[in-house]
Design a protein around this motif. Sequence first.
Motif, PDB file in Angstrom:
ATOM      1  N   ALA A 102       0.812  -1.049  -0.202  1.00  0.00           N
ATOM      2  CA  ALA A 102       0.094   0.054   0.095  1.00  0.00           C
ATOM      3  C   ALA A 102       0.962   1.141  -0.032  1.00  0.00           C
ATOM      4  O   ALA A 102       1.866   1.312   0.505  1.00  0.00           O
ATOM      5  CB  ALA A 102      -0.818  -0.127   1.279  1.00  0.00           C
ATOM      6  N   PRO A 103       0.308   2.308  -0.532  1.00  0.00           N
ATOM      7  CA  PRO A 103       1.258   3.511  -0.683  1.00  0.00           C
ATOM      8  C   PRO A 103       1.535   3.929   0.678  1.00  0.00           C
ATOM      9  O   PRO A 103       0.625   3.953   1.660  1.00  0.00           O
ATOM     10  CB  PRO A 103       0.195   4.588  -1.430  1.00  0.00           C
ATOM     11  N   LEU A 104       2.508   4.635   1.152  1.00  0.00           N
ATOM     12  CA  LEU A 104       3.089   5.055   2.239  1.00  0.00           C
ATOM     13  C   LEU A 104       3.049   4.063   3.402  1.00  0.00           C
ATOM     14  O   LEU A 104       2.725   4.310   4.426  1.00  0.00           O
ATOM     15  CB  LEU A 104       2.484   6.316   2.578  1.00  0.00           C
ATOM     16  N   SER A 105       3.043   2.619   3.041  1.00  0.00           N
ATOM     17  CA  SER A 105       2.893   1.598   4.072  1.00  0.00           C
ATOM     18  C   SER A 105       4.065   1.921   5.204  1.00  0.00           C
ATOM     19  O   SER A 105       5.218   2.288   4.752  1.00  0.00           O
ATOM     20  CB  SER A 105       3.163   0.208   3.441  1.00  0.00           C
ATOM     21  N   PRO A 106       3.816   1.693   6.499  1.00  0.00           N
ATOM     22  CA  PRO A 106       4.851   1.868   7.442  1.00  0.00           C
ATOM     23  C   PRO A 106       5.744   0.762   7.278  1.00  0.00           C
ATOM     24  O   PRO A 106       5.869  -0.429   6.727  1.00  0.00           O
ATOM     25  CB  PRO A 106       3.943   1.717   8.673  1.00  0.00           C
ATOM     26  N   GLU A 107       6.821   1.090   7.676  1.00  0.00           N
ATOM     27  CA  GLU A 107       8.205   0.045   7.286  1.00  0.00           C
ATOM     28  C   GLU A 107       8.590  -0.399   8.843  1.00  0.00           C
ATOM     29  O   GLU A 107       8.688   0.259   9.658  1.00  0.00           O
ATOM     30  CB  GLU A 107       9.407   0.923   6.812  1.00  0.00           C
ATOM     31  N   ARG A 108       9.021  -1.712   8.633  1.00  0.00           N
ATOM     32  CA  ARG A 108       9.384  -2.391   9.968  1.00  0.00           C
ATOM     33  C   ARG A 108      10.836  -2.517   9.798  1.00  0.00           C
ATOM     34  O   ARG A 108      11.563  -2.985   8.770  1.00  0.00           O
ATOM     35  CB  ARG A 108       8.615  -3.771  10.104  1.00  0.00           C
ATOM     36  N   ILE A 109      11.303  -2.802  10.826  1.00  0.00           N
ATOM     37  CA  ILE A 109      12.959  -3.080  11.036  1.00  0.00           C
ATOM     38  C   ILE A 109      13.125  -4.532  10.945  1.00  0.00           C
ATOM     39  O   ILE A 109      12.672  -5.573  11.396  1.00  0.00           O
ATOM     40  CB  ILE A 109      13.625  -2.922  12.296  1.00  0.00           C
TER      41      ILE A 109
END
Length: 700
Positions: free
Chosen positions: A282-289
């Motif tokens: 999805a656009p601007l999906s949050p990113e995980r470490i």
Amino acid sequence: MRACAALLLGASLLAFCPDARAEASCADLLPGRVAADAPRRLINADDLVRLRDIGRPEGSAFSAPTPLGASPDGQEVAFILRRADPGSNSYCLGLVVVSRDGAVRLLDQGGELATASLDGEGGRMPTGVPEVWAPSWSPDGRQIAFLRRDSGVTQLWIVPAAGGKARAITQGKVDIEAFAWSADGRSLLVAARPAILTDRARVDAEGLGGWLYDRRVAPNIGARPRPPVGLAVEVRLIDIATGAERTATQAEAEQLAESRKNEPFARGKDGQRASLSPESAAPLSPERIHVRDRAGRDIACPSPLCLGDVQGVWWDAQGHLYFLRREGWAKEDMVLYAWNVDDSTPRPVLRTRDVLLGCVQGGGALYCLRENATTPRYLARIALTDGRAESLFVPNPEFAHIRLGSVERLRWRNDRGLAAWGDLVLPPDARPGQKFPLVVVQYHSDGFLRGGTGDEYPIQLFAARGMAVLSLERPAFVATGQTGLRTMEDFNRAMQAGWAERWSLLSSLMTGIDAVKARGIVDPDRIGITGLSDGSSTVRFALINRPIFAAASISNCCFDANMVMMQAGIAFADKQRAYGLPPLTRPDPDLWRPYSVAMNAGKLNRPLLMQLSDDEYIHSLEGFTALREYGQPVEMHVFPGEHHIKWQPAHRRAAYLRNLDWFAYWLQGARDPDPAKQDQYARWDAMRSHEATPISGDRP
């Protein structure tokens, strides 16, 4: 040193010397000692314009590359220090090294300010935002490589870290865009785009038969087709001792490409890697470490603390991962976490409402640029083990003796439930029971409260002149988290549908103003509003739909039907049609009515000041002409050689002072007695007395 900056206009590199009559005095590039008993005073415009800067000036420049380079032993950090000189309309720049013990040395001085361009629809676009280049130490720590711009071209230089004469390593005709040391420290990898010269010659030749008006052309910038996006990057290896050059191998080019990455990434000493991965497509999906361990396994950090708004990641010598994250109410806090990959929950090491920017690792610590609402940016060292922070270098010690207005953080939610904040700034001598005019400044408010986004609306100068200021932080995008959005085009279409984003921002603006008004400290009939870019859009939308403002000032204008489909060029028009706006030949007045300045010109009778760049003012002509035809109180000033962000010091100072005069006049009835401003006040007096009338007998 005079900074005659080069402007990239279309595909032409034009030398532009705004003021060739004066040389900047750079003797005070490094700060001097300020007497402890120096008298305290109010701020003035030059205090702000001449701030010594490291990196990009705005505190919320989340995606900006770091300007800091740490030495291999972690005991020193290098950076480019910049100071504007409005008198000569130029900059003083120098390479500075600060040691762990706070010792400071200036290794090189000179060069010109370089401004960044970005990939836009149809071609490259100049922005006016300063380029940020971090110096890089040789593997043995004995030399520092850095980029410096002279005569309109950026070259690679080196200088002995202990001090000595700096020298240029490259002498080409195109900008060096990136560089990295070879593993043995004997050579440097450099990246450039020599194809720009070929493209420039091709466009020159095309001009002999007339340029084709196509997606390459942005009329506001000029008729010349812009440089294309995606010109090939060529990487070369230069031997420092001999100057011999060769084409880099694929492995060497990949090494340089990895060093250019601007997203959080870290490689541990045992081969571990840490990076960010989006949770979905999805656009601007949050990113995980994610961590790739020594065995090659991918390990996703399971904690919600590892998801979203991570600003940087670093490994320590023991294999612990540290990361810096924005969180809290509308992301107003910054927290440094430590995470042992074998544990599920990261441990907080430091939590602060200060802004930490450009952090780089030096041994067991981070070197960061740090600032807050009333403290300009300075260099700090933060221990990874316990978060203990110390100040190493204060570029602007004079501010310790400048009386600033008080700042209070206000928080609220808008009618979409989105969290936002604003910083309420009161005059330094404010007393209980006083009422003040209020000026709204937008649209980011973290870090030092300087001049809002774009730095044209001097918050503390307004306060020193007896005005209250509400400095706004915009809420999250209204389409964030909306289901069913697969592409950025879907995202932008959802934002624009029914002007959803504009209504969300208007709600946040009005809720914040109501929070200030509830305190009984502002006069509701004397509220002004300002803005650049997204903030300017909020100003115009508010003037049309919530006309409570006594005066307004904007740095960009406008978003009208003809402007969107004609004045910004084919590429921009195609993009807006993809987002759902109607073509020129099928007008939709009902769609445009909530937002168009031209369509609402008859009722926009609030004094409006426009201070625009010469490569954007054409966008304002539809709205400005309509306002003028209705005899509305509007005034436009156009600044030459400028872009979306005004980079020239004399222009920044002029914008500050005119904005200060404008709001003092309309909100306080005050005027500067300077005889040179007599014509200015004559124009404004005519506006106030309604002497400005429609240009024809009947209103359109």
